[in-house]
Design a protein around this motif. Structure first.
Motif, short mmCIF file in Angstrom:
data_model
loop_
_atom_site.label_atom_id
_atom_site.label_comp_id
_atom_site.label_asym_id
_atom_site.label_seq_id
_atom_site.Cartn_x
_atom_site.Cartn_y
_atom_site.Cartn_z
N SER A 261 1.03 -1.90 -0.23
CA SER A 261 -0.02 0.13 0.01
C SER A 261 0.83 1.38 -0.04
O SER A 261 0.42 1.94 0.45
CB SER A 261 -0.47 -0.05 1.15
N ILE A 262 1.92 1.16 -1.07
CA ILE A 262 2.68 2.65 -1.20
C ILE A 262 1.68 3.65 -1.21
O ILE A 262 1.46 3.57 -2.81
CB ILE A 262 3.75 2.24 -2.00
N PRO A 263 1.86 4.83 -0.95
CA PRO A 263 0.75 5.88 -0.72
C PRO A 263 1.65 6.55 -2.36
O PRO A 263 0.33 7.77 -3.14
CB PRO A 263 0.81 6.83 -0.14
N ILE A 264 2.17 7.09 -2.24
CA ILE A 264 3.50 8.25 -3.88
C ILE A 264 4.24 7.42 -4.72
O ILE A 264 5.41 6.43 -4.11
CB ILE A 264 3.87 8.81 -3.15
N VAL A 265 3.84 7.49 -5.92
CA VAL A 265 5.09 6.60 -6.51
C VAL A 265 5.15 7.87 -7.61
O VAL A 265 4.88 8.09 -8.33
CB VAL A 265 4.56 5.56 -7.69
N LYS A 266 6.47 7.76 -7.65
CA LYS A 266 6.87 8.77 -8.81
C LYS A 266 8.13 9.54 -9.20
O LYS A 266 9.55 8.63 -9.11
CB LYS A 266 7.59 10.62 -6.92
N ILE A 267 7.86 9.35 -10.21
CA ILE A 267 9.10 9.28 -11.71
C ILE A 267 10.00 10.23 -10.66
O ILE A 267 9.40 12.08 -10.87
CB ILE A 267 9.15 9.58 -13.06
N THR A 268 10.97 10.79 -10.91
CA THR A 268 12.47 11.99 -10.52
C THR A 268 12.74 12.07 -11.81
O THR A 268 12.94 12.11 -13.08
CB THR A 268 13.48 11.00 -10.05
N SER A 269 13.78 13.34 -11.50
CA SER A 269 14.54 13.98 -12.68
C SER A 269 15.63 13.37 -12.98
O SER A 269 15.83 13.53 -14.53
CB SER A 269 14.49 15.26 -11.90
N GLY A 270 15.72 12.27 -12.92
CA GLY A 270 16.76 11.25 -12.86
C GLY A 270 16.57 10.14 -13.67
O GLY A 270 17.50 9.19 -13.61
N GLN A 271 15.36 9.94 -13.93
CA GLN A 271 14.90 9.20 -15.00
C GLN A 271 15.01 8.01 -13.84
O GLN A 271 15.09 6.83 -14.26
CB GLN A 271 15.39 8.75 -16.22
N ARG A 272 14.53 8.13 -12.79
CA ARG A 272 14.76 6.56 -12.35
C ARG A 272 12.91 6.84 -11.31
O ARG A 272 11.96 8.40 -11.37
CB ARG A 272 15.50 6.67 -10.44
N ILE A 273 12.18 5.98 -10.50
CA ILE A 273 11.20 5.66 -10.20
C ILE A 273 11.11 5.82 -8.32
O ILE A 273 12.07 5.02 -7.73
CB ILE A 273 10.15 4.61 -10.35
N ALA A 274 10.65 6.69 -7.52
CA ALA A 274 10.84 7.11 -6.56
C ALA A 274 9.20 6.38 -5.27
O ALA A 274 8.19 6.65 -6.38
CB ALA A 274 10.86 8.44 -5.68
N LEU A 275 9.71 5.38 -4.15
CA LEU A 275 8.28 5.19 -4.01
C LEU A 275 8.71 5.39 -3.04
O LEU A 275 9.74 5.33 -2.08
CB LEU A 275 8.27 2.75 -4.20
N VAL A 276 7.54 6.13 -2.21
CA VAL A 276 7.82 6.97 -1.01
C VAL A 276 6.24 6.77 0.32
O VAL A 276 5.12 6.13 -0.29
CB VAL A 276 7.07 8.39 -1.22
N GLY A 277 7.03 6.49 1.06
CA GLY A 277 5.73 6.38 2.59
C GLY A 277 5.89 5.41 3.27
O GLY A 277 4.69 4.46 3.59
N MET A 278 7.04 4.52 3.07
CA MET A 278 6.45 3.90 3.75
C MET A 278 8.11 3.23 5.49
O MET A 278 8.26 4.13 5.23
CB MET A 278 7.95 1.90 3.07
N LYS A 279 6.54 2.35 6.02
CA LYS A 279 7.63 2.60 7.68
C LYS A 279 8.55 1.94 7.53
O LYS A 279 9.28 1.36 6.18
CB LYS A 279 6.57 1.41 8.42
N ALA A 280 9.46 1.64 8.55
CA ALA A 280 11.30 1.29 8.15
C ALA A 280 10.88 -0.43 8.20
O ALA A 280 11.86 -0.36 7.25
CB ALA A 280 12.19 1.87 9.49
N GLU A 281 11.12 -0.89 8.51
CA GLU A 281 10.34 -2.40 8.85
C GLU A 281 9.54 -2.42 7.48
O GLU A 281 10.17 -4.16 7.28
CB GLU A 281 9.23 -3.24 10.05
N GLN A 282 9.32 -1.81 6.14
CA GLN A 282 9.25 -2.85 4.81
C GLN A 282 9.57 -2.27 4.25
O GLN A 282 10.21 -3.29 3.44
CB GLN A 282 7.77 -2.01 4.65
N VAL A 283 10.91 -1.41 4.07
CA VAL A 283 11.34 -1.57 3.05
C VAL A 283 12.48 -2.84 2.65
O VAL A 283 12.46 -2.84 1.39
CB VAL A 283 12.64 -0.50 3.59
N GLU A 284 13.16 -3.67 3.90
CA GLU A 284 14.26 -4.55 3.09
C GLU A 284 13.45 -5.65 2.97
O GLU A 284 13.56 -6.38 2.05
CB GLU A 284 14.46 -5.15 4.30
N PRO A 285 12.12 -5.60 3.16
CA PRO A 285 10.58 -6.55 2.25
C PRO A 285 10.69 -6.02 0.81
O PRO A 285 10.89 -6.95 0.05
CB PRO A 285 10.01 -6.90 3.40
N ILE A 286 10.54 -5.37 0.69
CA ILE A 286 10.83 -4.43 -0.43
C ILE A 286 11.77 -5.06 -1.01
O ILE A 286 11.50 -4.88 -2.60
CB ILE A 286 10.07 -3.32 -0.56
#
Length: 219
Positions: free
Chosen positions: A46-71
């Motif tokens: 349930s990642i709330p924000i998915v944003k294309i960055t200026s560097g042609q990357r995709i940022a996934l925003v709004g996760m809890k710390a414990e979610q990052v490694e499983p992601i």
């Protein structure tokens, strides 16, 4: 408030509780497998924000710390650098692969630079742009190291910046082939690494040292 330890490859957001990551997408190319993994991860966590960055990357925003490694595990991509003092990414336009204006293979060169230099430890973050023609669609002249394709070969520029104190990059060399660009970029990165102050971006380094001194050292 006790400072949180950052999860691997994550950036703390302004709420002080959630994190963002930027999976590696070399020169902005995304495979069907990565697209599928992104879609699955965004829904699963349930990642709330998915944003294309200026560097042609995709940022996934709004996760809890414990979610990052499983992601990261579910994505199966390399970790994208976002705050580390190193080469962060290489962005590139389509060049001769598909664009009717392209005169040089910007994607091929960009992928080679990404493979060789992304993650290289440096005094500050470094971003690169590779454009396949003088229209400069990869923002090459406002990147720390920029490459521009022209009919007679590639032009390499150093010291661009698009931040609060913008600066157009200085031209270092022109009429280069792909191998010569790769070698020159290595010399520029080495000289910058050995002579810049900590957290001094390439633009400020070029202003302090002077482009003629940089050219004398690398050409």
């Amino acid at each position: 408030m006790e400072k949180q330890e950052a999860p691997r490859g994550a950036i703390l957001q302004r709420d002080g509780e959630t994190w963002a990551i930027v999976p590696r997408t070399p020169v902005g190319l995304i495979t069907p497998e990565v697209l599928d993994a992104l879609n699955t991860v965004v829904k699963k966590y349930s990642i709330p924000i998915v944003k294309i960055t200026s560097g042609q990357r995709i940022a996934l925003v709004g996760m809890k710390a414990e979610q990052v490694e499983p992601i990261w595990a579910d994505l199966g991509t390399l970790v994208g650098q976002a705050i580390e003092l190193c080469v962060h990414f290489v962005q590139a336009c389509p060049g001769t692969s598909v664009c009717r204006f392209g005169v040089q293979n910007s994607l091929g060169l960009g992928l080679e630079l990404e493979k060789l230099y992304v993650g290289m430890e440096l005094p500050a973050k470094v971003k690169m742009g590779v454009s396949g023609c003088p229209l400069c669609c990869a923002s090459s002249l406002v990147r720390d190291i920029g490459v521009i394709g022209k009919k007679d070969g590639f032009t390499v520029a150093f010291g661009g910046h698009s931040g609060g104190k913008p600066r157009a990059a200085d031209i270092v060399a022109e009429g280069l082939d792909q191998d010569q660009v790769v070698a020159l970029v290595k010399k520029l990165l080495d000289y910058y690494r050995d002579n810049a102050k900590k957290k001094e971006r390439c633009a400020r380094f070029a202003e302090r040292v002077g482009i003629e001194a940089i050219k004398a050292a690398v050409l």
